[in-house]
Design a protein around this motif. Sequence first.
Motif, PDB file in Angstrom:
ATOM      1  N   LYS A 110       0.829  -1.210   0.000  1.00  0.00           N
ATOM      2  CA  LYS A 110       0.000   0.000   0.000  1.00  0.00           C
ATOM      3  C   LYS A 110       0.862   1.258   0.000  1.00  0.00           C
ATOM      4  O   LYS A 110       0.617   2.205  -0.761  1.00  0.00           O
ATOM      5  CB  LYS A 110      -0.927   0.000   1.218  1.00  0.00           C
ATOM      6  CG  LYS A 110      -2.061  -1.028   1.171  1.00  0.00           C
ATOM      7  CD  LYS A 110      -2.902  -0.949   2.433  1.00  0.00           C
ATOM      8  CE  LYS A 110      -4.143  -1.842   2.375  1.00  0.00           C
ATOM      9  NZ  LYS A 110      -3.826  -3.276   2.325  1.00  0.00           N
ATOM     10  N   MET A 111       1.878   1.286   0.871  1.00  0.00           N
ATOM     11  CA  MET A 111       2.728   2.479   0.945  1.00  0.00           C
ATOM     12  C   MET A 111       3.567   2.638  -0.308  1.00  0.00           C
ATOM     13  O   MET A 111       3.776   3.761  -0.793  1.00  0.00           O
ATOM     14  CB  MET A 111       3.609   2.412   2.194  1.00  0.00           C
ATOM     15  CG  MET A 111       2.841   2.619   3.493  1.00  0.00           C
ATOM     16  SD  MET A 111       3.892   2.793   4.967  1.00  0.00           S
ATOM     17  CE  MET A 111       4.458   1.090   5.176  1.00  0.00           C
ATOM     18  N   ARG A 116       4.549   5.497  -5.396  1.00  0.00           N
ATOM     19  CA  ARG A 116       4.740   5.461  -6.847  1.00  0.00           C
ATOM     20  C   ARG A 116       3.772   6.406  -7.551  1.00  0.00           C
ATOM     21  O   ARG A 116       4.169   7.166  -8.439  1.00  0.00           O
ATOM     22  CB  ARG A 116       4.533   4.024  -7.346  1.00  0.00           C
ATOM     23  CG  ARG A 116       4.799   3.832  -8.834  1.00  0.00           C
ATOM     24  CD  ARG A 116       4.346   2.458  -9.253  1.00  0.00           C
ATOM     25  NE  ARG A 116       2.912   2.277  -8.973  1.00  0.00           N
ATOM     26  CZ  ARG A 116       2.295   1.102  -8.997  1.00  0.00           C
ATOM     27  NH1 ARG A 116       2.979   0.002  -9.250  1.00  0.00           N
ATOM     28  NH2 ARG A 116       1.000   1.031  -8.755  1.00  0.00           N
ATOM     29  N   ASP A 117       2.494   6.383  -7.146  1.00  0.00           N
ATOM     30  CA  ASP A 117       1.506   7.263  -7.783  1.00  0.00           C
ATOM     31  C   ASP A 117       1.769   8.726  -7.447  1.00  0.00           C
ATOM     32  O   ASP A 117       1.667   9.604  -8.301  1.00  0.00           O
ATOM     33  CB  ASP A 117       0.093   6.875  -7.335  1.00  0.00           C
ATOM     34  CG  ASP A 117      -0.311   5.485  -7.809  1.00  0.00           C
ATOM     35  OD1 ASP A 117       0.319   4.982  -8.768  1.00  0.00           O
ATOM     36  OD2 ASP A 117      -1.235   4.904  -7.229  1.00  0.00           O
ATOM     37  N   GLU A 118       2.104   9.011  -6.186  1.00  0.00           N
ATOM     38  CA  GLU A 118       2.323  10.375  -5.724  1.00  0.00           C
ATOM     39  C   GLU A 118       3.550  11.003  -6.374  1.00  0.00           C
ATOM     40  O   GLU A 118       3.567  12.200  -6.682  1.00  0.00           O
ATOM     41  CB  GLU A 118       2.486  10.367  -4.203  1.00  0.00           C
ATOM     42  CG  GLU A 118       2.789  11.707  -3.580  1.00  0.00           C
ATOM     43  CD  GLU A 118       1.549  12.582  -3.440  1.00  0.00           C
ATOM     44  OE1 GLU A 118       1.697  13.724  -2.990  1.00  0.00           O
ATOM     45  OE2 GLU A 118       0.450  12.129  -3.790  1.00  0.00           O
ATOM     46  N   CYS A 119       4.596  10.217  -6.580  1.00  0.00           N
ATOM     47  CA  CYS A 119       5.882  10.752  -7.047  1.00  0.00           C
ATOM     48  C   CYS A 119       6.186  10.422  -8.496  1.00  0.00           C
ATOM     49  O   CYS A 119       7.307  10.673  -8.959  1.00  0.00           O
ATOM     50  CB  CYS A 119       7.005  10.220  -6.150  1.00  0.00           C
ATOM     51  SG  CYS A 119       6.809  10.619  -4.403  1.00  0.00           S
ATOM     52  N   TRP A 120       5.228   9.862  -9.204  1.00  0.00           N
ATOM     53  CA  TRP A 120       5.485   9.318 -10.540  1.00  0.00           C
ATOM     54  C   TRP A 120       6.154  10.325 -11.466  1.00  0.00           C
ATOM     55  O   TRP A 120       7.130  10.017 -12.144  1.00  0.00           O
ATOM     56  CB  TRP A 120       4.172   8.819 -11.145  1.00  0.00           C
ATOM     57  CG  TRP A 120       4.333   8.222 -12.513  1.00  0.00           C
ATOM     58  CD1 TRP A 120       4.150   8.839 -13.716  1.00  0.00           C
ATOM     59  CD2 TRP A 120       4.749   6.891 -12.820  1.00  0.00           C
ATOM     60  NE1 TRP A 120       4.411   7.979 -14.754  1.00  0.00           N
ATOM     61  CE2 TRP A 120       4.776   6.771 -14.226  1.00  0.00           C
ATOM     62  CE3 TRP A 120       5.083   5.783 -12.032  1.00  0.00           C
ATOM     63  CZ2 TRP A 120       5.124   5.582 -14.865  1.00  0.00           C
ATOM     64  CZ3 TRP A 120       5.431   4.606 -12.683  1.00  0.00           C
ATOM     65  CH2 TRP A 120       5.453   4.516 -14.076  1.00  0.00           C
ATOM     66  N   ASP A 121       5.617  11.533 -11.536  1.00  0.00           N
ATOM     67  CA  ASP A 121       6.111  12.497 -12.515  1.00  0.00           C
ATOM     68  C   ASP A 121       7.349  13.259 -12.047  1.00  0.00           C
ATOM     69  O   ASP A 121       7.983  13.948 -12.850  1.00  0.00           O
ATOM     70  CB  ASP A 121       5.004  13.513 -12.854  1.00  0.00           C
ATOM     71  CG  ASP A 121       3.842  12.866 -13.593  1.00  0.00           C
ATOM     72  OD1 ASP A 121       4.084  11.899 -14.333  1.00  0.00           O
ATOM     73  OD2 ASP A 121       2.699  13.329 -13.413  1.00  0.00           O
ATOM     74  N   PRO A 350      12.190   2.131 -12.905  1.00  0.00           N
ATOM     75  CA  PRO A 350      11.988   3.444 -13.530  1.00  0.00           C
ATOM     76  C   PRO A 350      10.617   4.010 -13.196  1.00  0.00           C
ATOM     77  O   PRO A 350       9.640   3.278 -13.043  1.00  0.00           O
ATOM     78  CB  PRO A 350      12.115   3.133 -15.028  1.00  0.00           C
ATOM     79  CG  PRO A 350      11.742   1.693 -15.154  1.00  0.00           C
ATOM     80  CD  PRO A 350      12.206   1.035 -13.883  1.00  0.00           C
ATOM     81  N   LEU A 351      10.540   5.334 -13.074  1.00  0.00           N
ATOM     82  CA  LEU A 351       9.284   6.032 -12.828  1.00  0.00           C
ATOM     83  C   LEU A 351       8.989   6.976 -13.991  1.00  0.00           C
ATOM     84  O   LEU A 351       9.762   7.076 -14.952  1.00  0.00           O
ATOM     85  CB  LEU A 351       9.348   6.793 -11.503  1.00  0.00           C
ATOM     86  CG  LEU A 351       9.520   5.954 -10.239  1.00  0.00           C
ATOM     87  CD1 LEU A 351       9.602   6.867  -9.010  1.00  0.00           C
ATOM     88  CD2 LEU A 351       8.399   4.951 -10.071  1.00  0.00           C
ATOM     89  N   GLY A 352       7.886   7.716 -13.866  1.00  0.00           N
ATOM     90  CA  GLY A 352       7.426   8.534 -14.980  1.00  0.00           C
ATOM     91  C   GLY A 352       8.265   9.754 -15.264  1.00  0.00           C
ATOM     92  O   GLY A 352       8.164  10.343 -16.346  1.00  0.00           O
TER      93      GLY A 352
END
Length: 381
Positions: A110-111, A116-121, A350-352
């Motif tokens: 969950k964390m 990942r969603d919060e910091c993606w960009d 890798p992230l967005g």
Amino acid sequence: MSVPRTASSLDSSNDEYSIRWYDERDREAFLNLYNLAFSGCTPEWFAWKYEQLPYADFVPIIVAEKDGEIGGFRPVLPLPIQVGNETVMALQLIDLMVHPDHRRQGLMTKMYEWMRDECWDDYAATFTYANEPSRRGMMKMNDERWTHHDLGQFDKYERIHNFTAFTTDEHPPALQFGAKVANPVSTLKLRVQDMLKLTDNDIVVTRHDSVRTDILLEIHERVHTDQPHVRRDAEFYNWRFAEPDTEFVMYSASRNGVREAAIVVGFDQTVDGPTTANLTEILPLAGGFELGAAFSCLLSRITSEVDFVDHISATGNVIPHRILAAHGFARWNSYPLSKFVEASSFLVCPLGGLDHSQPGIEAALVNPPGWNMSYCERLFG
């Protein structure tokens, strides 16, 4: 470089757990849970590691909360990663903690998913060091994006002076007996190797009782590397070596008045564990084979002065293997070290925020064996 707390950093409910960024009211709960899980988290150490970090203007800790109770914390460290001449921001995952009353609730996932969603960009990648259970858990969460590399092949070496320091009454009797037998054999071997150590009369080794950032940057800036690594500058070093309750000693090697290489040694004592001298920073990050004589002289001085600890630990791919071996360092997965040293992996996802128009940077980041990492980063958690 600082990545600000985004406007979307509001509470996010997930299966009755609220996932959010750390708030000042969480400090006491964090200190208590950290000392329960790991020990050694003082208010001064917390302030250094999370509040004084120069790459974020907020405390980068993810919190899982349910009905007013803290279920867990997932700290992350924003760090600038240099690839060639470019710098990208990445997140190092560290210090995962789940309270015993909230385990088996999927809080690790969950964390991570919230982060990942919060910091993606905002970030190009996230990375972490993991033991085998953690590695399996991370790969399950995002197995199509994570890449990993066995740190046994990532050049982790140990010079062990006291094998019995790695055993407790909980270990099998055979292993405890083996540690006692290994000690005199290892001691004799190290003495012979130290007698045969390589020397170079043109190289002068100087001990510095404090970390000299100017010398480190002088050496680092002279030898360039394209491999991904945490960007070295005065901001990073001044923060990194301000770690409370940790003693650092620095050694530099010069030839004809020119400083060729340096090693920073950090001392660590775990609760009921071995005393350790870590080769925390090794410079330059490239050119190890050409500077073999300088590194050999540095190791000769360090091993002669730091023989009072239970072991000396080195990681990274800077000092050539043959030089480490000549000074009594063995790869962690060689016998008998593999019986005492836990395996771990280096994972990258890798992230967005990764710029796909620069394929060279993307390829370098998702290739864990190519990263040039030292204990400067690894000892964060």
